[in-house]
Motif scaffolding. Structure first.
Motif, PDB file in Angstrom:
ATOM      1  N   GLY A  24       0.782  -1.224   0.000  1.00 12.70           N
ATOM      2  CA  GLY A  24       0.000   0.000   0.000  1.00 12.70           C
ATOM      3  C   GLY A  24       0.813   1.272   0.000  1.00 12.70           C
ATOM      4  O   GLY A  24       0.250   2.360   0.036  1.00 12.70           O
ATOM      5  N   ILE A  25       2.159   1.174  -0.067  1.00 12.55           N
ATOM      6  CA  ILE A  25       2.969   2.390  -0.040  1.00 12.55           C
ATOM      7  C   ILE A  25       2.690   3.263  -1.265  1.00 12.55           C
ATOM      8  O   ILE A  25       2.692   4.482  -1.184  1.00 12.55           O
ATOM      9  CB  ILE A  25       4.474   2.070   0.108  1.00 12.55           C
ATOM     10  N   ALA A  26       2.412   2.643  -2.408  1.00 14.79           N
ATOM     11  CA  ALA A  26       2.102   3.420  -3.610  1.00 14.79           C
ATOM     12  C   ALA A  26       0.785   4.162  -3.440  1.00 14.79           C
ATOM     13  O   ALA A  26       0.649   5.301  -3.891  1.00 14.79           O
ATOM     14  CB  ALA A  26       2.052   2.519  -4.838  1.00 14.79           C
ATOM     15  N   ASP A  27      -0.180   3.548  -2.759  1.00 11.82           N
ATOM     16  CA  ASP A  27      -1.454   4.225  -2.509  1.00 11.82           C
ATOM     17  C   ASP A  27      -1.263   5.423  -1.592  1.00 11.82           C
ATOM     18  O   ASP A  27      -1.865   6.477  -1.789  1.00 11.82           O
ATOM     19  CB  ASP A  27      -2.469   3.257  -1.903  1.00 11.82           C
ATOM     20  N   VAL A  28      -0.412   5.262  -0.578  1.00 12.43           N
ATOM     21  CA  VAL A  28      -0.114   6.385   0.321  1.00 12.43           C
ATOM     22  C   VAL A  28       0.507   7.524  -0.469  1.00 12.43           C
ATOM     23  O   VAL A  28       0.140   8.683  -0.304  1.00 12.43           O
ATOM     24  CB  VAL A  28       0.829   5.939   1.470  1.00 12.43           C
ATOM     25  N   PHE A  29       1.437   7.193  -1.365  1.00  8.47           N
ATOM     26  CA  PHE A  29       2.077   8.210  -2.194  1.00  8.47           C
ATOM     27  C   PHE A  29       1.062   8.907  -3.099  1.00  8.47           C
ATOM     28  O   PHE A  29       1.047  10.129  -3.203  1.00  8.47           O
ATOM     29  CB  PHE A  29       3.189   7.587  -3.039  1.00  8.47           C
ATOM     30  N   ARG A  30       0.226   8.124  -3.761  1.00  4.35           N
ATOM     31  CA  ARG A  30      -0.762   8.702  -4.695  1.00  4.35           C
ATOM     32  C   ARG A  30      -1.756   9.608  -3.980  1.00  4.35           C
ATOM     33  O   ARG A  30      -2.236  10.577  -4.543  1.00  4.35           O
ATOM     34  CB  ARG A  30      -1.516   7.600  -5.416  1.00  4.35           C
ATOM     35  N   GLU A  31      -2.080   9.297  -2.722  1.00  5.30           N
ATOM     36  CA  GLU A  31      -3.045  10.098  -1.960  1.00  5.30           C
ATOM     37  C   GLU A  31      -2.410  11.323  -1.314  1.00  5.30           C
ATOM     38  O   GLU A  31      -3.109  12.181  -0.802  1.00  5.30           O
ATOM     39  CB  GLU A  31      -3.709   9.226  -0.898  1.00  5.30           C
ATOM     40  N   SER A  34       1.123  16.436  -1.975  1.00  2.17           N
ATOM     41  CA  SER A  34       2.312  16.954  -2.646  1.00  2.17           C
ATOM     42  C   SER A  34       2.919  15.952  -3.620  1.00  2.17           C
ATOM     43  O   SER A  34       3.715  16.325  -4.474  1.00  2.17           O
ATOM     44  CB  SER A  34       3.380  17.322  -1.609  1.00  2.17           C
ATOM     45  N   ARG A  35       2.549  14.667  -3.488  1.00  2.00           N
ATOM     46  CA  ARG A  35       3.120  13.583  -4.298  1.00  2.00           C
ATOM     47  C   ARG A  35       4.636  13.612  -4.255  1.00  2.00           C
ATOM     48  O   ARG A  35       5.324  13.432  -5.251  1.00  2.00           O
ATOM     49  CB  ARG A  35       2.588  13.619  -5.722  1.00  2.00           C
ATOM     50  N   GLN A  36       5.148  13.858  -3.061  1.00  3.37           N
ATOM     51  CA  GLN A  36       6.581  13.806  -2.787  1.00  3.37           C
ATOM     52  C   GLN A  36       6.774  12.912  -1.582  1.00  3.37           C
ATOM     53  O   GLN A  36       5.932  12.888  -0.686  1.00  3.37           O
ATOM     54  CB  GLN A  36       7.139  15.189  -2.480  1.00  3.37           C
ATOM     55  N   MET A  37       7.894  12.171  -1.558  1.00  2.00           N
ATOM     56  CA  MET A  37       8.139  11.291  -0.422  1.00  2.00           C
ATOM     57  C   MET A  37       9.633  11.199  -0.172  1.00  2.00           C
ATOM     58  O   MET A  37      10.409  11.044  -1.103  1.00  2.00           O
ATOM     59  CB  MET A  37       7.579   9.897  -0.695  1.00  2.00           C
ATOM     60  N   LEU A  54       8.402   0.937  -4.192  1.00  2.00           N
ATOM     61  CA  LEU A  54       7.499   2.043  -4.506  1.00  2.00           C
ATOM     62  C   LEU A  54       7.559   2.376  -5.989  1.00  2.00           C
ATOM     63  O   LEU A  54       6.523   2.520  -6.643  1.00  2.00           O
ATOM     64  CB  LEU A  54       7.858   3.271  -3.667  1.00  2.00           C
ATOM     65  N   ILE A  55       8.758   2.473  -6.529  1.00  4.94           N
ATOM     66  CA  ILE A  55       8.906   2.771  -7.955  1.00  4.94           C
ATOM     67  C   ILE A  55       8.245   1.689  -8.798  1.00  4.94           C
ATOM     68  O   ILE A  55       7.523   1.979  -9.753  1.00  4.94           O
ATOM     69  CB  ILE A  55      10.393   2.931  -8.327  1.00  4.94           C
ATOM     70  N   ARG A  56       8.487   0.431  -8.440  1.00 11.41           N
ATOM     71  CA  ARG A  56       7.867  -0.677  -9.197  1.00 11.41           C
ATOM     72  C   ARG A  56       6.342  -0.552  -9.188  1.00 11.41           C
ATOM     73  O   ARG A  56       5.688  -0.726 -10.214  1.00 11.41           O
ATOM     74  CB  ARG A  56       8.283  -2.011  -8.593  1.00 11.41           C
ATOM     75  N   ASP A  57       5.771  -0.217  -8.031  1.00  9.27           N
ATOM     76  CA  ASP A  57       4.320  -0.104  -7.930  1.00  9.27           C
ATOM     77  C   ASP A  57       3.774   1.129  -8.641  1.00  9.27           C
ATOM     78  O   ASP A  57       2.603   1.173  -8.997  1.00  9.27           O
ATOM     79  CB  ASP A  57       3.886  -0.092  -6.470  1.00  9.27           C
ATOM     80  N   ARG A  65      -0.930   7.892 -18.413  1.00  3.72           N
ATOM     81  CA  ARG A  65      -0.240   9.153 -18.674  1.00  3.72           C
ATOM     82  C   ARG A  65       0.404   9.725 -17.415  1.00  3.72           C
ATOM     83  O   ARG A  65       0.741  10.891 -17.363  1.00  3.72           O
ATOM     84  CB  ARG A  65      -1.200  10.161 -19.282  1.00  3.72           C
ATOM     85  N   ASP A  66       0.598   8.899 -16.399  1.00  6.15           N
ATOM     86  CA  ASP A  66       1.265   9.337 -15.179  1.00  6.15           C
ATOM     87  C   ASP A  66       2.741   9.571 -15.451  1.00  6.15           C
ATOM     88  O   ASP A  66       3.328   8.932 -16.324  1.00  6.15           O
ATOM     89  CB  ASP A  66       1.125   8.286 -14.079  1.00  6.15           C
ATOM     90  N   PRO A  67       3.357  10.477 -14.688  1.00  2.54           N
ATOM     91  CA  PRO A  67       4.803  10.654 -14.831  1.00  2.54           C
ATOM     92  C   PRO A  67       5.539   9.362 -14.470  1.00  2.54           C
ATOM     93  O   PRO A  67       5.065   8.566 -13.677  1.00  2.54           O
ATOM     94  CB  PRO A  67       5.131  11.751 -13.813  1.00  2.54           C
TER      95      PRO A  67
END
Length: 76
Positions: A24-31, A34-37, A54-57, A65-67
């Motif tokens: 769920g770390i990618a979900d935390v990042f997406r939510e 600032s989308r910075q971690m 995290l990068i893999r997810d 079209r996400d960065p």
């Protein structure tokens, strides 16, 4: 080189202290607004592995079209 005049620290409400596994770390990042971690911790705690997971997810699907996430090591 010139400044972007952007703040270098996320607002206080965006600072999180997380514990547990990497699910769920990618979900935390997406939510995150600032989308910075920044992943910090003791030597050998698994920071690099967590960053790579995290990068893999976050890798986009071919039609997304996400960065594209990029891993930057501050040590090098």
């Amino acid at each position: 080189m010139r400044s972007t005049a952007r703040p270098v620290q996320a607002p206080v409400p965006a600072l999180l202290s997380l514990e547990g596994d990497s699910n769920g770390i990618a979900d935390v990042f997406r939510e995150s607004p600032s989308r910075q971690m920044a992943i910090i911790g003791e030597p050998g705690a698994g920071k690099t592995v967590l960053a790579l997971l995290l990068i893999r997810d976050l890798l986009p699907e071919p039609e997304a079209r996400d960065p594209v996430p990029v891993f930057l090591s501050l040590a090098s």
